[in-house]
Design an enzyme around this catalytic site. Structure first.
Site, short mmCIF file in Angstrom:
data_model
loop_
_atom_site.label_atom_id
_atom_site.label_comp_id
_atom_site.label_asym_id
_atom_site.label_seq_id
_atom_site.Cartn_x
_atom_site.Cartn_y
_atom_site.Cartn_z
N SER A 90 -7.92 4.26 8.66
CA SER A 90 -8.57 4.13 7.36
C SER A 90 -7.78 3.19 6.44
CB SER A 90 -8.68 5.51 6.71
OG SER A 90 -9.23 5.42 5.41
N HIS A 128 0.84 -1.20 0.00
CA HIS A 128 0.00 0.00 0.00
C HIS A 128 0.88 1.25 0.00
CE1 HIS A 128 -3.41 2.63 0.80
NE2 HIS A 128 -2.62 3.28 1.63
N ARG A 142 -14.77 13.01 5.95
CA ARG A 142 -13.47 13.63 6.21
C ARG A 142 -13.04 14.53 5.06
NH1 ARG A 142 -9.63 8.94 6.75
NH2 ARG A 142 -8.07 10.58 6.96
N ASP A 159 -15.63 2.77 6.77
CA ASP A 159 -14.52 3.63 6.34
C ASP A 159 -14.94 4.47 5.13
OD1 ASP A 159 -11.64 4.47 6.15
OD2 ASP A 159 -11.84 3.45 4.23
N LYS A 212 -8.79 -1.41 5.76
CA LYS A 212 -8.94 -2.00 4.43
C LYS A 212 -7.88 -3.06 4.17
CE LYS A 212 -8.95 2.08 2.29
NZ LYS A 212 -9.26 3.15 3.25
#
Length: 461
Positions: free
Chosen positions: A186, A85, A171, A164, A190
């Site tokens: 967040s 990620h 947000r 989320d 995931k």
């Protein structure tokens, strides 16, 4: 839990107190079931943004969001599955290259990617610039493709961490994005619900990243790593610089084109290759391959980083990773004729000097609609050295050209973007072309020129 009052929870966090595990789960359950209205959820998000969260609170928030929906499982897979990620960057096409390298090396990679919002691009948008490519997969299809191809990359499903999705939308419009606990939870909710056994984090800092300095990036990375360990996952991270764009291109189909040329060995940015190898090494270390050393009877022997780089470089340079990329694209419906055109097209050579307005392959609809513009011409009288290119300004230029979204429901131009002819560390002189624009928005060219010109930092010799 039903006796908990959301107003009291907001007031508690407003006064800087830690929320209990029960209060956090109550909040997430209420958001998921639409029992807590947006104005109260937004108030709590702002209180969290201002007063922060403890490590325990951040973990609880992550797990509550993780279990607000379904979790993918690779428990009976028989192999370690790894995920990578990135916290977001300008010109970040690393996933497009890393996934095929690792899969070709025997490491299974399961990836859930997102779409771009604001100045940062999204991997799904990039992949969907390939005609026919589908980012929508069932969980069963995702697991099966990881098993057979070794790499899959899909958009987040509706039932994966739905809380989320709702909170991120709030947000984005309430100026509560830049909170380390909210960013960490967040991302990790995931990653955990996606089912991979190991997670490698590319945490970026600089003008084109959430984290503006290296210390903040390190803090975020350590929090996310701690969450992963507590949840029973292996995790490591790389801190990378996003003060300048990554590679030679910014824009969806342009970045696919750069990835194709990188994997096929036609052209590789040294800056991009260095980061890719760092991330690949970390992914390899989290895989079950790292536990095996064929040159020794001892199962505890580990390969050095240099040995891993040598092995993975061989996979890349031999063309095996490029073959795996094409297998991956084909498995998700992408048109391989399109990929072949990108690999061999002369419009990329020498910075697109031989650009053709219409490519020969008729079905390359999106790509053939790109309009060429070479707007940034150096006016330096003497030679100068490029010492920096502000990534944030480049991201804003890309957004202006049509490559990004200001709102989630905006449509993007897959062909829009910037190709850099001159990058950091190179010398320029009068008349050199610094960059090439691709856009259908002719009216904004002059504005984009001024913005990009201001992004260059020069040392005049």
């Amino acid at each position: 839990m039903n006796s908990i009052n959301i107003t009291e929870v907001i007031d508690k966090k407003k006064n800087g107190k830690a929320l209990s595990t029960e209060e956090i789960y109550f909040f997430i359950e209420g958001v998921t079931n639409d029992e807590i209205p947006d104005y109260q959820a937004s108030a709590l998000l702002m209180a969290i943004c201002i007063n922060g969260m403890t490590e325990r609170e951040t973990y609880d928030l992550t797990m509550a969001m993780r279990y607000s929906g379904h979790n993918i499982s690779f428990e009976d897979f028989g192999h370690t599955v790894v995920d990578k990620h990135s916290t977001g960057g300008i010109g970040d096409k690393t996933t497009l290259i890393i996934g095929p390298i690792m899969a070709a090396a025997g490491v299974r990679v399961a990836k859930m990617s997102g779409r771009g919002l604001g100045i940062t691009g999204g991997t799904i948008d990039k992949l969907e610039s390939i005609p026919g490519f589908s980012s929508f997969m069932t969980e069963e299809q995702l697991v099966e493709q990881v098993k057979t191809v070794g790499f899959a990359d899909a958009a987040q499903t509706e039932n994966l961490a739905p809380a989320d999705k709702k909170l991120y939308a709030l947000r984005d419009v309430t100026a509560t994005v830049d909170s380390i606990p909210l960013i960490a939870s967040s991302i990790m909710c995931k990653k955990l619900s996606s089912g991979a056994d190991g997670i490698v984090l590319d945490v970026k800092y600089g003008s084109g990243a959430f984290m503006r300095d290296e210390d903040s990036a390190e803090k975020l990375a350590e929090i996310m790593k701690s969450i992963a360990y507590k949840a029973g996952k292996k995790c490591s991270y790389v801190i990378s610089d996003m003060n300048q764009p990554l590679g030679y291109t910014v824009g969806n189909s342009l970045e696919i084109e750069e990835a194709v040329r990188f994997l096929s060995g036609r052209e590789q940015s040294p800056q991009l290759r260095e980061l890719i190898m760092k991330l690949c090494v970390e992914m390899y270390k989290l895989s079950d391959l790292y536990l095996i050393d064929d040159s020794s009877d001892s199962s505890t022997m580990k390969e050095s980083d240099a040995e891993i780089i040598n092995k993975l470089s061989g996979v890349l340079d031999s063309g095996k990773a490029y073959d795996k990329f094409k297998e991956f694209v084909s498995a998700q419906g992408g048109d391989l004729k399109f990929i072949k055109e990108l690999e061999s097209s002369e419009d990329y050579n020498s910075g697109y000097d031989g650009y053709k307005e219409e490519l020969t392959y008729e079905d390359i609809v999106r790509l053939s609609k790109r309009k060429k513009k070479s707007p940034i011409i150096s006016e330096i009288n003497n030679k100068a050295l490029i010492t920096g290119i502000d990534a944030e300004k480049v991201g804003r230029v890309s957004l202006l050209l049509g490559a990004g979204r200001r709102r989630k429901d905006d449509e993007i131009d897959h062909g829009a973007g910037v190709l850099f002819r001159k990058v950091v560390g190179e010398s320029i002189s009068e008349g050199d072309v610094l960059a090439v624009f691709y856009t259908k928005k002719k009216r904004i060219i002059k504005q984009a020129e001024r913005m990009l010109a201001s992004a260059y930092e020069l040392f005049v010799e």
